[in-house]
Design a protein around this motif. Structure first.
Motif, short mmCIF file in Angstrom:
data_model
loop_
_atom_site.label_atom_id
_atom_site.label_comp_id
_atom_site.label_asym_id
_atom_site.label_seq_id
_atom_site.Cartn_x
_atom_site.Cartn_y
_atom_site.Cartn_z
N ILE A 55 1.69 36.28 47.75
CA ILE A 55 1.39 37.71 47.81
C ILE A 55 2.67 38.46 47.48
O ILE A 55 3.72 38.21 48.07
N ALA A 56 2.60 39.37 46.52
CA ALA A 56 3.78 40.11 46.10
C ALA A 56 3.40 41.54 45.73
O ALA A 56 2.25 41.82 45.37
N THR A 57 4.36 42.44 45.86
CA THR A 57 4.16 43.84 45.48
C THR A 57 5.39 44.35 44.75
O THR A 57 6.49 43.78 44.87
N GLY A 58 5.18 45.41 44.00
CA GLY A 58 6.30 46.11 43.38
C GLY A 58 6.76 47.25 44.28
O GLY A 58 6.87 47.09 45.49
N ARG A 59 6.98 48.38 43.70
CA ARG A 59 7.48 49.55 44.45
C ARG A 59 6.42 50.07 45.41
O ARG A 59 5.25 50.19 45.07
N ILE A 60 6.83 50.37 46.64
CA ILE A 60 5.95 50.87 47.69
C ILE A 60 6.37 52.30 48.06
O ILE A 60 7.57 52.59 48.15
N GLU A 61 5.39 53.15 48.29
CA GLU A 61 5.69 54.49 48.79
C GLU A 61 4.66 54.85 49.86
O GLU A 61 3.46 54.88 49.60
N PHE A 62 5.17 55.11 51.07
CA PHE A 62 4.31 55.52 52.18
C PHE A 62 4.56 57.00 52.45
O PHE A 62 5.68 57.40 52.80
N ARG A 63 3.53 57.80 52.25
CA ARG A 63 3.65 59.23 52.48
C ARG A 63 3.03 59.55 53.83
O ARG A 63 1.84 59.31 54.05
#
Length: 380
Positions: A55-63
């Motif tokens: 499982i992998a992700t790139g850029r994350i943004e939590f608003r």
């Protein structure tokens, strides 16, 4: 004495200032995308280890307070094949309860998602493998039962693959053992994952299948339970067909859709008052590639692909032509070595309808002019 008192006052004032400053700095830090990406990266690495899945992700943004944007999310299965990929997911968070394995999301926008249901040569479907890892297994997530619910998903320019690695390739038309759909756009309501069950309702779906078949609008209720697939209230609109299918059940008595899929997977398809163009029907039944007409269809098809039965089938064409029959196919999908039984209950037609039948290339069936005097012909 006075100087000591002043210093003490300064220290006393500094303590609450620090206590207020630390949460403020932490709040600011958590709003920084690099920090959010790092935290989620640590979580996904931990999940990858527990689930034995990549499982992998790139850029994350939590608003704050409940908006999450994830770029380049990737989930690989037990064979390192892609189960799920999305260029971007934008999600509203309702509830996340890691202790009880419960996740509830609001609306999600999925940009260029790719989803693949792959059955390997041992007969195990990758989605079922992942769900089994998420369930209450002693070696994965002890004491926790995973469940996921999503209020609504908007799919933009996605793709879907349904692949059985144990099946033979090369079937004409749509091959349900090697299905590839792209240009997929849809709305999905009330997606639910619990135990070995996945359920959802979808509508406004449009797509193009690799064989050439395309649909402008599709809606249905859909569920996967174990190795079984269920569709209900299916409506399909193409450029030349209107198809109504109350139910499509694909069930398997074996451990999975393995190399014996054509013999073990059971179909139960009910068709109701549909107008089907031969241009679309040929993707499912190659025989109709010779025709260029719209046909009314209703009835039921059931059994395995190798032993397929049609019951109470009714076809209509033109102003006066109708055909009621049952059929039995044995030996499919190998048409050249198949046994075909047709039991015709009734047939009605006239010369005008027969003459209007167009074969490929626009050629008409030759009907003698004297046949017009016979009027409507019926056989029971």
């Amino acid at each position: 004495m006075g100087k000591s008192t002043k210093k003490s006052h300064k220290y006393l004032l500094a303590v609450p200032a620090v206590l207020l400053l630390l949460p403020t700095l932490l709040f600011i830090a958590l709003r920084l995308p690099p920090v959010q990406t790092y935290i989620v990266g640590r979580i996904t690495k931990h999940l990858s280890g527990e689930l034995a899945a990549h499982i992998a992700t790139g850029r994350i943004e939590f608003r704050f307070f409940n908006r999450l944007i994830v770029n380049d999310i990737l989930v690989r299965d037990q064979n390192n094949d892609t189960l799920l990929y999305a260029k971007q997911l934008r999600a509203g968070i309702r509830r996340i309860d890691p202790r009880n394995g419960n996740i509830r999301l609001g609306r999600i926008a999925a940009i260029e998602p790719r989803f693949a249901l792959i059955t390997d040569t041992s007969g195990q479907m990758n989605l079922n493998w992942l769900l089994s890892r998420l369930r209450n297994e002693p070696d994965t997530l002890p004491g926790r039962k995973f469940s996921l619910s999503i209020q609504q998903i908007e799919i933009n320019n996605g793709s879907f693959h349904l692949v059985n690695k144990g099946s033979e390739k090369g079937r004409q038309g749509i091959d349900f053992s090697n299905l590839h759909v792209d240009s997929l756009n849809a709305m999905v309501d009330d997606l639910r994952i619990a135990g070995d069950t996945v359920a959802m309702d979808f509508y406004n779906m449009s797509f193009r299948e690799s064989s050439g078949f395309s649909a402008r609008a599709v809606r249905s209720n859909f569920a996967i339970t174990g190795e079984n697939l269920f569709f209900s209230s299916v409506q399909v609109l193409t450029d030349s067909s209107v198809i109504n299918v109350p139910r499509v059940y694909i069930t398997s008595d074996s451990a999975g859709f393995d190399s014996r899929f054509t013999e073990t997977a059971k179909l139960d398809i009910v068709i109701d008052n549909s107008l089907v163009s031969s241009n679309d029907l040929r993707y499912f039944v190659p025989f109709f590639s010779k025709l260029e007409d719209v046909i009314g269809v209703r009835g039921r098809v059931a059994g395995t692909i190798a032993e397929l039965r049609g019951r109470d089938l009714e076809f209509s064409y033109g102003d006066a032509t109708s055909l009621a029959l049952d059929f039995d196919f044995s030996g499919l999908p190998d048409l050249q070595n198949s046994f075909i039984y047709l039991g015709i209950s009734s047939l009605t037609t006239n010369a005008t309808d027969l003459r209007s039948v167009r074969l490929k290339g626009g050629k008409a069936i030759k009907i003698p002019p004297a046949s017009d005097k016979l009027g409507t012909l019926s056989a029971d």
